[in-house]
Structures are given as structure tokens and as C-alpha cells.
Design a protein around this motif. Structure first.
Motif, PDB file in Angstrom:
ATOM      1  N   THR A  96      -6.714  20.642 -39.298  1.00 33.79           N
ATOM      2  CA  THR A  96      -8.093  20.771 -38.833  1.00 33.79           C
ATOM      3  C   THR A  96      -9.058  20.368 -39.931  1.00 33.79           C
ATOM      4  O   THR A  96      -8.788  20.555 -41.119  1.00 33.79           O
ATOM      5  CB  THR A  96      -8.401  22.219 -38.402  1.00 33.79           C
ATOM      6  N   VAL A 100     -11.611  21.619 -36.438  1.00 37.63           N
ATOM      7  CA  VAL A 100     -11.273  20.731 -35.320  1.00 37.63           C
ATOM      8  C   VAL A 100     -10.046  19.887 -35.650  1.00 37.63           C
ATOM      9  O   VAL A 100      -9.955  19.298 -36.726  1.00 37.63           O
ATOM     10  CB  VAL A 100     -12.458  19.812 -34.974  1.00 37.63           C
ATOM     11  N   ALA A 109      -9.812  23.293 -31.143  1.00 40.85           N
ATOM     12  CA  ALA A 109     -10.084  24.275 -32.188  1.00 40.85           C
ATOM     13  C   ALA A 109      -9.522  25.611 -31.713  1.00 40.85           C
ATOM     14  O   ALA A 109      -9.430  25.854 -30.504  1.00 40.85           O
ATOM     15  CB  ALA A 109     -11.579  24.377 -32.462  1.00 40.85           C
TER      16      ALA A 109
END
Length: 126
Positions: A96, A100, A109
Motif C-alpha cells: 500500500t 491504497v 484499502a
């Protein structure tokens, strides 16, 4: 036959009061029904989420439920404003950046509820 009928997720809770606070007060989901053993909440598109009392909770660290959203960044702004902590993950998968992950087919997410259920918001690509 089952392909003609709606489904709804059922998540386990080791602390019903904390779950009620999280899903109703923090996430803003409307309570449709509630007793000592379960809470049923309204979600989009006529769907529902049930939270049921559990003495052991879940040991799974994978996603138990996801909301499909049209704008992931707007969803994250809203969740963070509500005090929800967005998880960060490193390699191997998913990685991430600012919460995200690019999943190829979508952006996603994750966040975790008080009973350690892993929840997600997902924005399909295209």
C-alpha cells in the motif's frame, strides 16, 4: 436457485458494544434490528450487514467484507475523518501507498474493526 437471492455478510464480534459504536457511531450505518446476540445494519443497494456475538471471534487476517465505492480517495478521507485507521501493508502482497493498493483490477484499502475483522473499500478500475 441461490443465484436468485441476495446475500449478506455476517461478522463475528467479541464485544457487541464496541461493534455497535464502530459500525453505527463511527461508520454511520443505520441499525435495522438489535438484540444481545446480533446487530443488523443497513448498507447500500438494499444490502445488510449482520454482526453476531462470538466468544472466540475470528483468527483470519484476510478480508472478511468489502464495500465497493465509486471514489476510493473520497471514502478514505471520510473514514479517516471518522477516526478510522487505514492499514499499511508491505511486500510481498499487497503493498500500500498511503493506505491504497493497486490490485490490478481495482484499488483497495483496508481497516480493522474492534473484533479484528478485516474490512475493505474497493474501487474497480474502468
Amino acid at each position: 436457485m441461490l443465484s436468485d437471492h441476495p446475500v449478506f455478510p455476517i461478522l463475528l464480534s467479541t464485544d457487541m458494544a464496541a461493534s455497535r459504536t464502530f459500525y453505527h457511531d463511527i461508520l454511520g450505518l443505520e441499525i435495522l434490528a438489535e438484540d444481545e446476540e446480533r446487530i443488523v445494519l443497513r448498507c447500500g443497494g438494499g444490502t445488510q450487514l449482520a454482526i453476531t456475538r462470538s466468544t472466540v471471534g475470528t483468527a483470519d487476517t484476510q478480508t472478511q467484507m468489502a464495500w465497493r465505492v465509486p471514489d476510493l480517495q473520497a471514502a478514505l478521507v471520510d473514514l479517516r475523518a471518522r477516526g478510522v485507521r487505514i492499514e499499511e501493508y508491505q511486500a510481498p502482497d499487497p503493498v500500500t501507498v498511503d493506505g491504497v493498493a493497486d490490485m490490478g483490477h481495482s484499488w483497495a484499502a483496508w481497516f480493522v474493526d474492534p473484533s479484528r475483522n478485516v474490512l475493505s473499500v474497493v474501487q474497480p478500475k474502468g
